[in-house]
Design an enzyme around this catalytic site. Structure first.
Site, PDB file in Angstrom:
ATOM      1  N   TYR A 172       0.837  -1.195   0.000  1.00  0.00           N
ATOM      2  CA  TYR A 172       0.000   0.000   0.000  1.00  0.00           C
ATOM      3  C   TYR A 172       0.870   1.241   0.000  1.00  0.00           C
ATOM      4  O   TYR A 172       2.017   1.219   0.411  1.00  0.00           O
ATOM      5  CB  TYR A 172      -1.006   0.013   1.156  1.00  0.00           C
ATOM      6  CG  TYR A 172      -0.457   0.305   2.537  1.00  0.00           C
ATOM      7  CD1 TYR A 172      -0.356   1.618   3.003  1.00  0.00           C
ATOM      8  CD2 TYR A 172      -0.085  -0.722   3.393  1.00  0.00           C
ATOM      9  CE1 TYR A 172       0.115   1.895   4.296  1.00  0.00           C
ATOM     10  CE2 TYR A 172       0.379  -0.461   4.673  1.00  0.00           C
ATOM     11  CZ  TYR A 172       0.478   0.850   5.119  1.00  0.00           C
ATOM     12  OH  TYR A 172       0.944   1.120   6.385  1.00  0.00           O
ATOM     13  N   CYS A 173       0.278   2.321  -0.492  1.00  0.00           N
ATOM     14  CA  CYS A 173       0.911   3.630  -0.480  1.00  0.00           C
ATOM     15  C   CYS A 173      -0.108   4.599   0.105  1.00  0.00           C
ATOM     16  O   CYS A 173      -0.914   4.207   0.949  1.00  0.00           O
ATOM     17  CB  CYS A 173       1.372   4.015  -1.888  1.00  0.00           C
ATOM     18  SG  CYS A 173       2.632   5.324  -1.884  1.00  0.00           S
ATOM     19  N   TRP A 174      -0.104   5.847  -0.343  1.00  0.00           N
ATOM     20  CA  TRP A 174      -0.993   6.834   0.264  1.00  0.00           C
ATOM     21  C   TRP A 174      -2.462   6.556  -0.008  1.00  0.00           C
ATOM     22  O   TRP A 174      -3.247   6.355   0.889  1.00  0.00           O
ATOM     23  CB  TRP A 174      -0.622   8.257  -0.165  1.00  0.00           C
ATOM     24  CG  TRP A 174      -1.640   9.223   0.331  1.00  0.00           C
ATOM     25  CD1 TRP A 174      -2.492   9.959  -0.416  1.00  0.00           C
ATOM     26  CD2 TRP A 174      -1.975   9.500   1.695  1.00  0.00           C
ATOM     27  NE1 TRP A 174      -3.339  10.685   0.395  1.00  0.00           N
ATOM     28  CE2 TRP A 174      -3.038  10.413   1.701  1.00  0.00           C
ATOM     29  CE3 TRP A 174      -1.491   9.048   2.908  1.00  0.00           C
ATOM     30  CZ2 TRP A 174      -3.612  10.896   2.874  1.00  0.00           C
ATOM     31  CZ3 TRP A 174      -2.071   9.528   4.075  1.00  0.00           C
ATOM     32  CH2 TRP A 174      -3.119  10.447   4.038  1.00  0.00           C
ATOM     33  N   ALA A 180       1.807   2.398  -4.808  1.00  0.00           N
ATOM     34  CA  ALA A 180       1.607   0.983  -4.494  1.00  0.00           C
ATOM     35  C   ALA A 180       1.600   0.148  -5.768  1.00  0.00           C
ATOM     36  O   ALA A 180       2.077  -0.984  -5.772  1.00  0.00           O
ATOM     37  CB  ALA A 180       0.318   0.779  -3.713  1.00  0.00           C
ATOM     38  N   PHE A 182      -3.443   3.870   2.417  1.00  0.00           N
ATOM     39  CA  PHE A 182      -3.514   4.320   3.806  1.00  0.00           C
ATOM     40  C   PHE A 182      -4.629   5.346   4.001  1.00  0.00           C
ATOM     41  O   PHE A 182      -5.269   5.385   5.061  1.00  0.00           O
ATOM     42  CB  PHE A 182      -2.170   4.894   4.259  1.00  0.00           C
ATOM     43  CG  PHE A 182      -2.191   5.301   5.694  1.00  0.00           C
ATOM     44  CD1 PHE A 182      -2.218   4.350   6.695  1.00  0.00           C
ATOM     45  CD2 PHE A 182      -2.206   6.641   6.052  1.00  0.00           C
ATOM     46  CE1 PHE A 182      -2.266   4.718   8.030  1.00  0.00           C
ATOM     47  CE2 PHE A 182      -2.251   7.015   7.385  1.00  0.00           C
ATOM     48  CZ  PHE A 182      -2.279   6.052   8.374  1.00  0.00           C
TER      49      PHE A 182
END
Length: 146
Positions: A82-84, A91, A112
């Protein structure tokens, strides 16, 4: 809008997406089970990680994956990256790198941002908290039923 896509082509497309994507609700449920069957990898910067991350996630910034994955991830354990959030393709890039390195990987769609907006646990240096649920992203007091 043209409706020319054959239903079989659409089914194949959506099945393929489900094979490489997961969402925050499914990740949360898997983590809560105590036996998720994957390692969760936060691919954001150190500064973003410090602002808050999913408890239990491994911090492996996207730009460092190629150089660090072999030392930090078991190639026999699937990875969820995952990323932002949905406005960021970090991601996706991280999942591509991990797949190219031979890892079984899925991307956590929503990232996130949606994890926090759905009121799921967030960890910082001061501990674990649960942010307020954003009613625009999570049903209030009920399951969405998906």
């Amino acid at each position: 809008m043209a409706w020319t896509t054959d239903p079989a082509d659409a089914a194949a497309h959506f099945a393929r997406r489900l094979a490489v994507e997961t969402d925050v609700s499914d990740v949360h449920a898997a983590l809560e089970s105590g036996r998720p069957g994957f390692v969760l990898v936060d691919t954001r910067s150190a500064e973003s990680w410090a602002q808050g991350h999913v408890p239990g996630a491994v911090h492996l910034p996207g730009r460092e994956i190629a150089g660090r994955a072999a030392a930090e991830l078991d190639p026999g354990v699937p990875v969820v990256a995952y990323c932002w959030g949905p406005g960021c393709n970090g991601a996706t890039r991280a999942a591509l790198t991990l797949a190219q390195l031979g890892y079984r990987v899925r991307e956590m769609i929503g990232g996130f941002e949606y994890w926090a907006r759905e009121g799921l646990p967030v960890e910082t240096a001061t501990g674990i908290t649960r942010p307020a649920v954003d009613p625009l992203t999570a049903p209030a007091g009920v399951s969405c039923g998906c």
